[in-house]
Motif scaffolding. Structure first.
Motif, PDB file in Angstrom:
ATOM      1  N   VAL A   8       0.839  -1.200   0.000  1.00  0.00           N
ATOM      2  CA  VAL A   8       0.000   0.000   0.000  1.00  0.00           C
ATOM      3  C   VAL A   8       0.872   1.248   0.000  1.00  0.00           C
ATOM      4  CG1 VAL A   8      -1.658   1.352   1.339  1.00  0.00           C
ATOM      5  CG2 VAL A   8      -1.996  -1.101   1.072  1.00  0.00           C
ATOM      6  N   LEU A   9       1.900   1.252   0.820  1.00  0.00           N
ATOM      7  CA  LEU A   9       2.785   2.415   0.885  1.00  0.00           C
ATOM      8  C   LEU A   9       3.551   2.602  -0.426  1.00  0.00           C
ATOM      9  CD1 LEU A   9       4.074   2.032   4.550  1.00  0.00           C
ATOM     10  CD2 LEU A   9       2.378   3.667   3.667  1.00  0.00           C
ATOM     11  N   HIS A  13       3.226   5.801  -2.824  1.00  0.00           N
ATOM     12  CA  HIS A  13       4.406   6.546  -3.272  1.00  0.00           C
ATOM     13  C   HIS A  13       4.372   6.746  -4.785  1.00  0.00           C
ATOM     14  CE1 HIS A  13       8.512   7.942  -3.608  1.00  0.00           C
ATOM     15  NE2 HIS A  13       8.726   7.001  -4.520  1.00  0.00           N
ATOM     16  N   LEU A  14       4.026   5.696  -5.539  1.00  0.00           N
ATOM     17  CA  LEU A  14       3.946   5.799  -6.993  1.00  0.00           C
ATOM     18  C   LEU A  14       2.871   6.791  -7.429  1.00  0.00           C
ATOM     19  CD1 LEU A  14       4.348   2.039  -7.948  1.00  0.00           C
ATOM     20  CD2 LEU A  14       6.034   3.860  -8.268  1.00  0.00           C
ATOM     21  N   ARG A  16       2.112   9.367  -5.715  1.00  0.00           N
ATOM     22  CA  ARG A  16       2.475  10.634  -5.055  1.00  0.00           C
ATOM     23  C   ARG A  16       1.460  11.020  -3.980  1.00  0.00           C
ATOM     24  NH1 ARG A  16       6.434   9.052  -7.450  1.00  0.00           N
ATOM     25  NH2 ARG A  16       7.534  10.203  -9.062  1.00  0.00           N
ATOM     26  N   LEU A  17       1.052  10.009  -3.190  1.00  0.00           N
ATOM     27  CA  LEU A  17       0.124  10.215  -2.083  1.00  0.00           C
ATOM     28  C   LEU A  17       0.837   9.909  -0.773  1.00  0.00           C
ATOM     29  CD1 LEU A  17      -2.992   8.379  -3.550  1.00  0.00           C
ATOM     30  CD2 LEU A  17      -2.616  10.837  -3.460  1.00  0.00           C
ATOM     31  N   GLU A  18       0.402  10.560   0.265  1.00  0.00           N
ATOM     32  CA  GLU A  18       0.955  10.286   1.592  1.00  0.00           C
ATOM     33  C   GLU A  18      -0.189   9.931   2.531  1.00  0.00           C
ATOM     34  OE1 GLU A  18       3.488  13.361   3.121  1.00  0.00           O
ATOM     35  OE2 GLU A  18       4.508  13.622   1.201  1.00  0.00           O
ATOM     36  N   PHE A  19       0.007   8.850   3.289  1.00  0.00           N
ATOM     37  CA  PHE A  19      -0.989   8.410   4.249  1.00  0.00           C
ATOM     38  C   PHE A  19      -0.341   8.197   5.600  1.00  0.00           C
ATOM     39  CE2 PHE A  19      -2.588   6.374   0.237  1.00  0.00           C
ATOM     40  CZ  PHE A  19      -3.692   7.195   0.084  1.00  0.00           C
ATOM     41  N   GLU A  23      -4.197   5.070   8.234  1.00  0.00           N
ATOM     42  CA  GLU A  23      -4.905   5.140   6.954  1.00  0.00           C
ATOM     43  C   GLU A  23      -4.418   4.033   6.018  1.00  0.00           C
ATOM     44  OE1 GLU A  23      -5.997   9.656   5.803  1.00  0.00           O
ATOM     45  OE2 GLU A  23      -3.855   9.266   6.081  1.00  0.00           O
ATOM     46  N   ALA A  24      -3.124   3.840   5.970  1.00  0.00           N
ATOM     47  CA  ALA A  24      -2.546   2.811   5.098  1.00  0.00           C
ATOM     48  C   ALA A  24      -3.041   1.423   5.513  1.00  0.00           C
ATOM     49  CB  ALA A  24      -1.029   2.887   5.126  1.00  0.00           C
ATOM     50  N   LYS A  25      -3.149   1.162   6.811  1.00  0.00           N
ATOM     51  CA  LYS A  25      -3.669  -0.124   7.275  1.00  0.00           C
ATOM     52  C   LYS A  25      -5.116  -0.315   6.823  1.00  0.00           C
ATOM     53  CE  LYS A  25      -0.772  -0.636  11.376  1.00  0.00           C
ATOM     54  NZ  LYS A  25      -0.721  -0.619  12.848  1.00  0.00           N
TER      55      LYS A  25
END
Length: 97
Positions: A8-9, A13-14, A16-19, A23-25
């Motif tokens: 997910v991370l 990254h691809l 261009r998002l940041e969590f 949120e990623a979980k």
């Protein structure tokens, strides 16, 4: 099919998002559920179903361009940020070669 937190991370990254990690979980769980659903859909027998481009048959939206007059042209033009001879001025988007 489980998607790991690292996957997910990497996808984020691809894109261009940041969590945040929480949120990623959550996205990891949701994406895993979506993939599980698609896996379930793959078990359906679709041999007798013809492929479609659109669920509803519609006529093509293309038509010939034709000049039309508007009854409320003054209302349209008063919303324009810049006018020149009763035309809306827009930024140049194409460079000459």
């Amino acid at each position: 099919m489980a998607i790991s937190l690292e996957e997910v991370l990497k996808i984020a990254h691809l894109c261009r998002l940041e969590f945040a990690e929480e949120e990623a979980k959550k996205f990891s769980e949701e994406l895993s559920n979506i993939l599980d659903y698609f896996k379930k859909l793959q078990t359906l027998d679709t041999k007798e179903i013809p492929p479609t481009f659109h669920a509803v048959k519609l006529k093509t939206p293309f038509r010939e361009d034709e000049v039309q007059s508007f009854l409320d042209i003054d209302d349209i033009l008063k919303n324009a940020p810049e006018l020149k001879e009763n035309m809306i001025v827009v930024p140049k988007v194409v460079k000459a070669p």
